[in-house]
Design a protein around this motif. Sequence first.
Motif, PDB file in Angstrom:
ATOM      1  N   ALA A   1      -5.507  11.603   4.795  1.00 41.86           N
ATOM      2  CA  ALA A   1      -5.777  10.229   4.593  1.00 41.86           C
ATOM      3  C   ALA A   1      -4.922   9.106   5.184  1.00 41.86           C
ATOM      4  CB  ALA A   1      -5.649  10.150   2.885  1.00 41.86           C
TER       5      ALA A   1
ATOM      6  N   ARG B   1      -9.558   0.777  -1.436  1.00 42.13           N
ATOM      7  CA  ARG B   1     -10.442   1.635  -0.527  1.00 42.13           C
ATOM      8  C   ARG B   1      -9.495   2.818   0.048  1.00 42.13           C
ATOM      9  NH1 ARG B   1     -11.648   2.423   4.623  1.00 42.13           N
ATOM     10  NH2 ARG B   1     -13.971   3.034   5.245  1.00 42.13           N
ATOM     11  N   ALA B   2      -8.335   2.659   0.734  1.00 43.50           N
ATOM     12  CA  ALA B   2      -7.429   3.551   1.365  1.00 43.50           C
ATOM     13  C   ALA B   2      -7.277   4.506   0.242  1.00 43.50           C
ATOM     14  CB  ALA B   2      -6.179   2.944   2.079  1.00 43.50           C
ATOM     15  N   ARG B   3      -6.854   4.197  -0.939  1.00 41.88           N
ATOM     16  CA  ARG B   3      -6.272   5.223  -2.063  1.00 41.88           C
ATOM     17  C   ARG B   3      -7.397   5.882  -2.584  1.00 41.88           C
ATOM     18  NH1 ARG B   3      -3.785   0.341  -4.091  1.00 41.88           N
ATOM     19  NH2 ARG B   3      -5.195   0.503  -5.721  1.00 41.88           N
TER      20      ARG B   3
ATOM     21  N   LEU C   1       0.310   5.418   0.274  1.00 43.39           N
ATOM     22  CA  LEU C   1      -0.907   6.565   0.428  1.00 43.39           C
ATOM     23  C   LEU C   1      -0.086   7.749   0.306  1.00 43.39           C
ATOM     24  CD1 LEU C   1      -3.292   5.334   3.319  1.00 43.39           C
ATOM     25  CD2 LEU C   1      -3.488   5.355   0.907  1.00 43.39           C
ATOM     26  N   PHE C   2      -0.878   8.864  -0.135  1.00 46.04           N
ATOM     27  CA  PHE C   2      -0.408  10.264   0.077  1.00 46.04           C
ATOM     28  C   PHE C   2      -1.602  11.184   0.660  1.00 46.04           C
ATOM     29  CE2 PHE C   2      -2.668  12.456  -3.486  1.00 46.04           C
ATOM     30  CZ  PHE C   2      -3.200  11.528  -4.209  1.00 46.04           C
ATOM     31  N   GLU C   3      -1.337  12.281   1.070  1.00 43.84           N
ATOM     32  CA  GLU C   3      -2.210  13.204   1.718  1.00 43.84           C
ATOM     33  C   GLU C   3      -2.463  12.817   3.008  1.00 43.84           C
ATOM     34  OE1 GLU C   3      -4.373  15.682   0.903  1.00 43.84           O
ATOM     35  OE2 GLU C   3      -3.571  15.987  -1.063  1.00 43.84           O
TER      36      GLU C   3
ATOM     37  N   ILE D   1      -9.775   6.932  -0.560  1.00 46.41           N
ATOM     38  CA  ILE D   1     -10.015   7.939   0.406  1.00 46.41           C
ATOM     39  C   ILE D   1      -8.947   9.266   0.498  1.00 46.41           C
ATOM     40  CG2 ILE D   1     -10.079   8.284   2.896  1.00 46.41           C
ATOM     41  CD1 ILE D   1     -11.566   5.834   3.157  1.00 46.41           C
ATOM     42  N   ALA D   2      -7.622   8.705  -0.029  1.00 41.73           N
ATOM     43  CA  ALA D   2      -6.777   9.599  -0.436  1.00 41.73           C
ATOM     44  C   ALA D   2      -7.039  10.861  -1.435  1.00 41.73           C
ATOM     45  CB  ALA D   2      -5.397   8.814  -0.701  1.00 41.73           C
TER      46      ALA D   2
ATOM     47  N   ALA E   1      -9.175  -3.415   0.629  1.00 44.19           N
ATOM     48  CA  ALA E   1      -8.549  -2.523   1.633  1.00 44.19           C
ATOM     49  C   ALA E   1      -7.773  -1.444   1.037  1.00 44.19           C
ATOM     50  CB  ALA E   1      -8.095  -3.363   2.787  1.00 44.19           C
ATOM     51  N   ASN E   2      -6.853  -1.906   0.342  1.00 40.77           N
ATOM     52  CA  ASN E   2      -5.796  -1.069  -0.245  1.00 40.77           C
ATOM     53  C   ASN E   2      -6.468   0.169  -1.065  1.00 40.77           C
ATOM     54  OD1 ASN E   2      -3.782  -2.115   1.174  1.00 40.77           O
ATOM     55  ND2 ASN E   2      -2.465  -3.061  -0.380  1.00 40.77           N
TER      56      ASN E   2
ATOM     57  N   GLU F   1     -19.199   4.873   3.337  1.00 33.09           N
ATOM     58  CA  GLU F   1     -19.023   3.486   4.088  1.00 33.09           C
ATOM     59  C   GLU F   1     -20.185   2.677   4.313  1.00 33.09           C
ATOM     60  OE1 GLU F   1     -17.455   5.509   7.455  1.00 33.09           O
ATOM     61  OE2 GLU F   1     -15.270   4.976   7.027  1.00 33.09           O
TER      62      GLU F   1
ATOM     63  N   LEU G   1       0.685  -1.184   0.163  1.00 32.93           N
ATOM     64  CA  LEU G   1       0.105  -0.032  -0.001  1.00 32.93           C
ATOM     65  C   LEU G   1       0.925   1.300   0.004  1.00 32.93           C
ATOM     66  CD1 LEU G   1      -2.635   1.690   0.365  1.00 32.93           C
ATOM     67  CD2 LEU G   1      -2.408   1.326   2.810  1.00 32.93           C
TER      68      LEU G   1
END
Lengths: 217, 217
Positions: free
Chosen positions: A74, B94-96, A69-71, B98-99, B91-92, B81, A67
Amino acid sequence: MNPTITAFEQSPDRGQGLARDMRVRWALEEVGQPYDVRLVSFAGMKERAHRRLHPFGQIPTYEAGDLTLFESGAIVLHIAERHGGLLPEDANARARAIAWMFAALNTVEPPIVERSMAIILERDKSWYAERQTMLDDRVRARLGELSNHLGDAEWLDGEFSAGDLLMVTVLRRLRGGGGLENYPNVGAYIARGEARPAYQRAFADQLAVFTATQTKG
Amino acid sequence: MNPTITAFEQSPDRGQGLARDMRVRWALEEVGQPYDVRLVSFAGMKERAHRRLHPFGQIPTYEAGDLTLFESGAIVLHIAERHGGLLPEDANARARAIAWMFAALNTVEPPIVERSMAIILERDKSWYAERQTMLDDRVRARLGELSNHLGDAEWLDGEFSAGDLLMVTVLRRLRGGGGLENYPNVGAYIARGEARPAYQRAFADQLAVFTATQTKG
């Protein structure tokens, strides 16, 4: 394996902890997650390798396994979702804490950053003084609203949360002439955040990066 | 019971769908959740009753049962959500996604809103032209980075997500002279968002509010 974050090799704030890696460091300290730091130069941030991690060529980034991520917002939310201590367990309280995260970054931060940018980029312009008055008014409006909301509460909504973490880092930029003196409860709120042991550890770690570059230079 | 959102009684954008209730309407349409709208006046937004829902006296707010939320980004995330269709299941991914929500609101939106505010508030100032050039440059830098990231992809990261929803609403403010003409892939990206049936329904609903006030006036 520990997650890896990126931070400025030479932070323009000279170790004041205003760069956005501070938010991620603080969150990781709050939840007790050790992490590694990779320092990047201003030139390196704009290179293709870093832009693959961060399309806008900024810090921080966060890498954990496969994984990336940025921001900072987040990344803090990601950490808060995977560890206890930064979001309430009650579903409604959790949603409200996340609302404060967005409020910090999308409602309170923009006028504060705009004011800081004008101080740096427009100081020699003919319009600087007149416009700075406008920018101070915009910041003051937000501070007044935040002060009214806080009242004599310790944190924004119940227990300390990721919303407070982001709000405190956003407000710290007003230290020294940003109008905080008229809102003592907001000043005390920032101080409460800064007094947390996790904040102190994060601050010391980012300061150590700055001190090291000074010694080398 | 349907959730209730708030929106401007008389939107300053004259029905262009630039007010932030548009984001929440679009998200609710994407997931097929019916909702009620309570219109608030500019004076009403600043009154105590509304400030209990929104400490900064803005729209939109979101009320569902005993939950009240503010901040369009947080409301969209809350909806995403709880329903399928706005966040990937992986999951990954999803996190991106949100980023990208945070990137839209904290990295791309601030220079765009700053530019719009200068057009409204500083048009009669001596510095307007010189400063507008600086603001255009800041917006152009973000557009270039976004354009490079997008390439010929349809959406920011895989399938359409809440990140795209927020990014499209942020970018729409540049229509008509905001520099989009130099980034055709970004223009096409906005058009893809606007072509979605859920967007069309949300847009028609907010336009109907404006049209009704015009007829009455």
